[in-house]
Design a protein around this motif. Structure first.
Motif, PDB file in Angstrom:
ATOM      1  N   LEU A 160       0.833  -1.204   0.000  1.00 13.06           N
ATOM      2  CA  LEU A 160       0.000   0.000   0.000  1.00 13.06           C
ATOM      3  C   LEU A 160       0.867   1.253   0.000  1.00 13.06           C
ATOM      4  O   LEU A 160       0.570   2.236  -0.691  1.00 13.06           O
ATOM      5  CB  LEU A 160      -0.921   0.006   1.223  1.00 13.06           C
ATOM      6  N   ALA A 161       1.955   1.205   0.788  1.00 17.85           N
ATOM      7  CA  ALA A 161       2.845   2.367   0.864  1.00 17.85           C
ATOM      8  C   ALA A 161       3.514   2.650  -0.476  1.00 17.85           C
ATOM      9  O   ALA A 161       3.857   3.799  -0.782  1.00 17.85           O
ATOM     10  CB  ALA A 161       3.904   2.131   1.943  1.00 17.85           C
ATOM     11  N   LEU A 162       3.693   1.601  -1.280  1.00 13.97           N
ATOM     12  CA  LEU A 162       4.307   1.779  -2.603  1.00 13.97           C
ATOM     13  C   LEU A 162       3.304   2.237  -3.655  1.00 13.97           C
ATOM     14  O   LEU A 162       3.657   2.423  -4.817  1.00 13.97           O
ATOM     15  CB  LEU A 162       4.956   0.464  -3.053  1.00 13.97           C
ATOM     16  N   GLY A 163       2.047   2.379  -3.254  1.00 11.12           N
ATOM     17  CA  GLY A 163       1.046   2.890  -4.175  1.00 11.12           C
ATOM     18  C   GLY A 163       0.117   1.852  -4.763  1.00 11.12           C
ATOM     19  O   GLY A 163      -0.707   2.180  -5.622  1.00 11.12           O
ATOM     20  N   LEU A 164       0.234   0.587  -4.316  1.00 15.52           N
ATOM     21  CA  LEU A 164      -0.672  -0.443  -4.820  1.00 15.52           C
ATOM     22  C   LEU A 164      -2.068  -0.250  -4.240  1.00 15.52           C
ATOM     23  O   LEU A 164      -2.223   0.195  -3.098  1.00 15.52           O
ATOM     24  CB  LEU A 164      -0.167  -1.840  -4.452  1.00 15.52           C
ATOM     25  N   MET A 165      -3.066  -0.585  -5.022  1.00 16.97           N
ATOM     26  CA  MET A 165      -4.428  -0.595  -4.513  1.00 16.97           C
ATOM     27  C   MET A 165      -4.570  -1.755  -3.529  1.00 16.97           C
ATOM     28  O   MET A 165      -3.829  -2.744  -3.600  1.00 16.97           O
ATOM     29  CB  MET A 165      -5.424  -0.759  -5.659  1.00 16.97           C
ATOM     30  N   PRO A 166      -5.514  -1.653  -2.559  1.00 16.94           N
ATOM     31  CA  PRO A 166      -5.672  -2.729  -1.575  1.00 16.94           C
ATOM     32  C   PRO A 166      -5.829  -4.112  -2.201  1.00 16.94           C
ATOM     33  O   PRO A 166      -5.239  -5.082  -1.719  1.00 16.94           O
ATOM     34  CB  PRO A 166      -6.932  -2.309  -0.811  1.00 16.94           C
ATOM     35  N   ARG A 167      -6.612  -4.221  -3.273  1.00 15.12           N
ATOM     36  CA  ARG A 167      -6.792  -5.508  -3.930  1.00 15.12           C
ATOM     37  C   ARG A 167      -5.473  -6.053  -4.456  1.00 15.12           C
ATOM     38  O   ARG A 167      -5.137  -7.233  -4.266  1.00 15.12           O
ATOM     39  CB  ARG A 167      -7.796  -5.369  -5.080  1.00 15.12           C
ATOM     40  N   ASP A 168      -4.709  -5.200  -5.137  1.00 14.01           N
ATOM     41  CA  ASP A 168      -3.453  -5.650  -5.736  1.00 14.01           C
ATOM     42  C   ASP A 168      -2.431  -6.023  -4.669  1.00 14.01           C
ATOM     43  O   ASP A 168      -1.690  -6.998  -4.815  1.00 14.01           O
ATOM     44  CB  ASP A 168      -2.893  -4.564  -6.646  1.00 14.01           C
ATOM     45  N   ALA A 169      -2.380  -5.241  -3.583  1.00 10.99           N
ATOM     46  CA  ALA A 169      -1.461  -5.558  -2.494  1.00 10.99           C
ATOM     47  C   ALA A 169      -1.826  -6.891  -1.847  1.00 10.99           C
ATOM     48  O   ALA A 169      -0.946  -7.704  -1.525  1.00 10.99           O
ATOM     49  CB  ALA A 169      -1.490  -4.441  -1.451  1.00 10.99           C
ATOM     50  N   ALA A 170      -3.121  -7.135  -1.681  1.00 14.46           N
ATOM     51  CA  ALA A 170      -3.564  -8.397  -1.090  1.00 14.46           C
ATOM     52  C   ALA A 170      -3.220  -9.578  -1.994  1.00 14.46           C
ATOM     53  O   ALA A 170      -2.761 -10.622  -1.515  1.00 14.46           O
ATOM     54  CB  ALA A 170      -5.071  -8.347  -0.827  1.00 14.46           C
ATOM     55  N   LEU A 171      -3.419  -9.426  -3.290  1.00 14.06           N
ATOM     56  CA  LEU A 171      -3.114 -10.513  -4.217  1.00 14.06           C
ATOM     57  C   LEU A 171      -1.626 -10.850  -4.221  1.00 14.06           C
ATOM     58  O   LEU A 171      -1.238 -12.021  -4.307  1.00 14.06           O
ATOM     59  CB  LEU A 171      -3.571 -10.146  -5.631  1.00 14.06           C
ATOM     60  N   GLU A 172      -0.779  -9.833  -4.145  1.00 12.92           N
ATOM     61  CA  GLU A 172       0.663 -10.072  -4.113  1.00 12.92           C
ATOM     62  C   GLU A 172       1.063 -10.933  -2.924  1.00 12.92           C
ATOM     63  O   GLU A 172       1.968 -11.761  -3.008  1.00 12.92           O
ATOM     64  CB  GLU A 172       1.417  -8.741  -4.070  1.00 12.92           C
ATOM     65  N   VAL A 173       0.359 -10.733  -1.814  1.00 17.76           N
ATOM     66  CA  VAL A 173       0.696 -11.453  -0.590  1.00 17.76           C
ATOM     67  C   VAL A 173       0.106 -12.862  -0.570  1.00 17.76           C
ATOM     68  O   VAL A 173       0.791 -13.830  -0.212  1.00 17.76           O
ATOM     69  CB  VAL A 173       0.212 -10.658   0.646  1.00 17.76           C
ATOM     70  N   CYS A 174      -1.156 -12.995  -0.943  1.00 14.57           N
ATOM     71  CA  CYS A 174      -1.849 -14.258  -0.688  1.00 14.57           C
ATOM     72  C   CYS A 174      -1.964 -15.190  -1.892  1.00 14.57           C
ATOM     73  O   CYS A 174      -2.335 -16.342  -1.727  1.00 14.57           O
ATOM     74  CB  CYS A 174      -3.238 -13.996  -0.101  1.00 14.57           C
ATOM     75  N   ARG A 175      -1.641 -14.718  -3.087  1.00 16.04           N
ATOM     76  CA  ARG A 175      -1.802 -15.573  -4.274  1.00 16.04           C
ATOM     77  C   ARG A 175      -0.986 -16.871  -4.194  1.00 16.04           C
ATOM     78  O   ARG A 175      -1.512 -17.956  -4.459  1.00 16.04           O
ATOM     79  CB  ARG A 175      -1.463 -14.797  -5.535  1.00 16.04           C
ATOM     80  N   PRO A 176       0.311 -16.832  -3.846  1.00 18.58           N
ATOM     81  CA  PRO A 176       1.085 -18.090  -3.819  1.00 18.58           C
ATOM     82  C   PRO A 176       0.535 -19.114  -2.829  1.00 18.58           C
ATOM     83  O   PRO A 176       0.476 -20.305  -3.133  1.00 18.58           O
ATOM     84  CB  PRO A 176       2.490 -17.628  -3.408  1.00 18.58           C
ATOM     85  N   ALA A 177       0.122 -18.660  -1.644  1.00 15.64           N
ATOM     86  CA  ALA A 177      -0.411 -19.587  -0.645  1.00 15.64           C
ATOM     87  C   ALA A 177      -1.752 -20.154  -1.086  1.00 15.64           C
ATOM     88  O   ALA A 177      -2.040 -21.337  -0.873  1.00 15.64           O
ATOM     89  CB  ALA A 177      -0.555 -18.882   0.699  1.00 15.64           C
ATOM     90  N   ALA A 178      -2.579 -19.304  -1.702  1.00 18.52           N
ATOM     91  CA  ALA A 178      -3.891 -19.773  -2.148  1.00 18.52           C
ATOM     92  C   ALA A 178      -3.757 -20.847  -3.220  1.00 18.52           C
ATOM     93  O   ALA A 178      -4.583 -21.770  -3.312  1.00 18.52           O
ATOM     94  CB  ALA A 178      -4.706 -18.603  -2.678  1.00 18.52           C
ATOM     95  N   ALA A 179      -2.700 -20.753  -4.032  1.00 19.86           N
ATOM     96  CA  ALA A 179      -2.495 -21.742  -5.086  1.00 19.86           C
ATOM     97  C   ALA A 179      -2.285 -23.136  -4.521  1.00 19.86           C
ATOM     98  O   ALA A 179      -2.551 -24.145  -5.202  1.00 19.86           O
ATOM     99  CB  ALA A 179      -1.301 -21.333  -5.952  1.00 19.86           C
ATOM    100  N   LEU A 180      -1.822 -23.213  -3.272  1.00 18.04           N
ATOM    101  CA  LEU A 180      -1.602 -24.524  -2.647  1.00 18.04           C
ATOM    102  C   LEU A 180      -2.902 -25.307  -2.485  1.00 18.04           C
ATOM    103  O   LEU A 180      -2.876 -26.525  -2.344  1.00 18.04           O
ATOM    104  CB  LEU A 180      -0.934 -24.347  -1.286  1.00 18.04           C
ATOM    105  N   ALA A 181      -4.019 -24.615  -2.492  1.00 19.35           N
ATOM    106  CA  ALA A 181      -5.308 -25.290  -2.341  1.00 19.35           C
ATOM    107  C   ALA A 181      -5.602 -26.227  -3.493  1.00 19.35           C
ATOM    108  O   ALA A 181      -6.422 -27.152  -3.374  1.00 19.35           O
ATOM    109  CB  ALA A 181      -6.427 -24.255  -2.215  1.00 19.35           C
ATOM    110  N   LEU A 182      -4.947 -26.014  -4.633  1.00 21.63           N
ATOM    111  CA  LEU A 182      -5.202 -26.851  -5.809  1.00 21.63           C
ATOM    112  C   LEU A 182      -4.287 -28.070  -5.870  1.00 21.63           C
ATOM    113  O   LEU A 182      -4.465 -28.934  -6.731  1.00 21.63           O
ATOM    114  CB  LEU A 182      -5.031 -26.018  -7.086  1.00 21.63           C
ATOM    115  N   ILE A 183      -3.313 -28.144  -4.982  1.00 18.74           N
ATOM    116  CA  ILE A 183      -2.375 -29.267  -5.037  1.00 18.74           C
ATOM    117  C   ILE A 183      -3.068 -30.624  -4.840  1.00 18.74           C
ATOM    118  O   ILE A 183      -2.751 -31.579  -5.553  1.00 18.74           O
ATOM    119  CB  ILE A 183      -1.237 -29.063  -4.014  1.00 18.74           C
TER     120      ILE A 183
END
Length: 251
Positions: A160-183
């Motif tokens: 957020l401090a770097l100027g990302l929108m809340p959605r984009d900042a959240a996706l950067e953080v949680c996307r890799p972990a969420a992908a584990l659900a498909l394993i």
């Protein structure tokens, strides 16, 4: 020859022993799920007993079959919503979106191509498998995404401090972990026939079909689940990132 287990005292004792062993093991391991194990086993017993009594009547009518499938969707949505948000209040029901969006197009395609005949006895079990798979993917994706947002809150705020929108900042953080659900579904599909013979294969085989037909049915189910769970995971991740399923996470 009937390959189903005989219904009687022996079955009851074996089920009780297995459920008790599961509860004891998770208690010894300190997982804190011993009560949930016993409750889940008891609920499964009651629910399957009721369904077994109702299913013959349900399968006689397309309308009752559709109503039963709708109940499945509601229960799946409530279950995954509670697992993600810790509540069954309003926001939890957003989980209906990934479940429906995953299952409906796949079922429509299979029925339109007549790979699944438009008969209750064919539609109901396949729909049940697909809804269950969508529920699992939704719950796992949402839970993992929220856990990442909580534990990596500093990275989210840094985005957020770097100027990302809340959605984009959240996706950067949680996307890799969420992908584990498909394993789990990926591994199940990769190892089918080598490690396990899943339920659809066994069920069709016990129903009198030849092994090739059983294999084709199982392949259809597994590849369908790949599409369904991918869709459910993607939409769930979006719901978490936009705050609709935040469950108290920073997004």
């Amino acid at each position: 020859m009937n390959a189903a287990p005989a219904v009687g005292p022996t079955l009851g004792l074996v089920l009780l022993a297995l459920a008790s062993a599961a509860a004891l093991l998770v208690r010894l391991g300190g997982f804190g799920l011993s009560r949930e194990m016993l409750v889940a086993a008891a609920r499964a017993t009651v629910q399957l007993a009721v369904v077994s009594l109702l299913i013959a009547a349900v399968l006689r009518s397309a309308g009752w079959t559709a109503a039963f499938i709708a109940v499945m969707v509601v229960v799946a949505s409530g279950t995954s919503g509670r697992r993600i948000t810790g509540t069954v209040r309003r926001r939890a029901w957003w989980t209906a979106a990934p479940i429906v969006a995953g299952v409906v197009p796949v079922m429509a395609l299979l029925m339109a191509t007549t790979l699944v005949p438009a008969r209750p006895v064919a539609v109901l079990p396949i729909a049940g498998i697909f809804i269950g798979g969508a529920m699992t993917a939704t719950a796992l994706t949402g839970r993992r995404a929220l856990d990442e947002l909580r534990t990596r809150r500093g990275e989210y705020e840094g985005g957020l401090a770097l100027g990302l929108m809340p959605r984009d900042a959240a996706l950067e953080v949680c996307r890799p972990a969420a992908a584990l659900a498909l394993i789990p579904i990926v591994d199940q599909t990769r190892t089918v026939g080598l490690v396990t013979l899943p339920g659809a294969f066994v069920g069709v085989l016990l129903g009198g079909a030849d092994p090739v037909e059983a294999g084709a049915t199982q392949l259809l189910v597994l590849v369908g689940l790949l599409a369904i769970q991918s869709t459910a995971a993607l939409i769930t991740l979006e719901l978490v990132a936009t705050g609709r399923l935040n469950g108290g996470a920073p997004a």
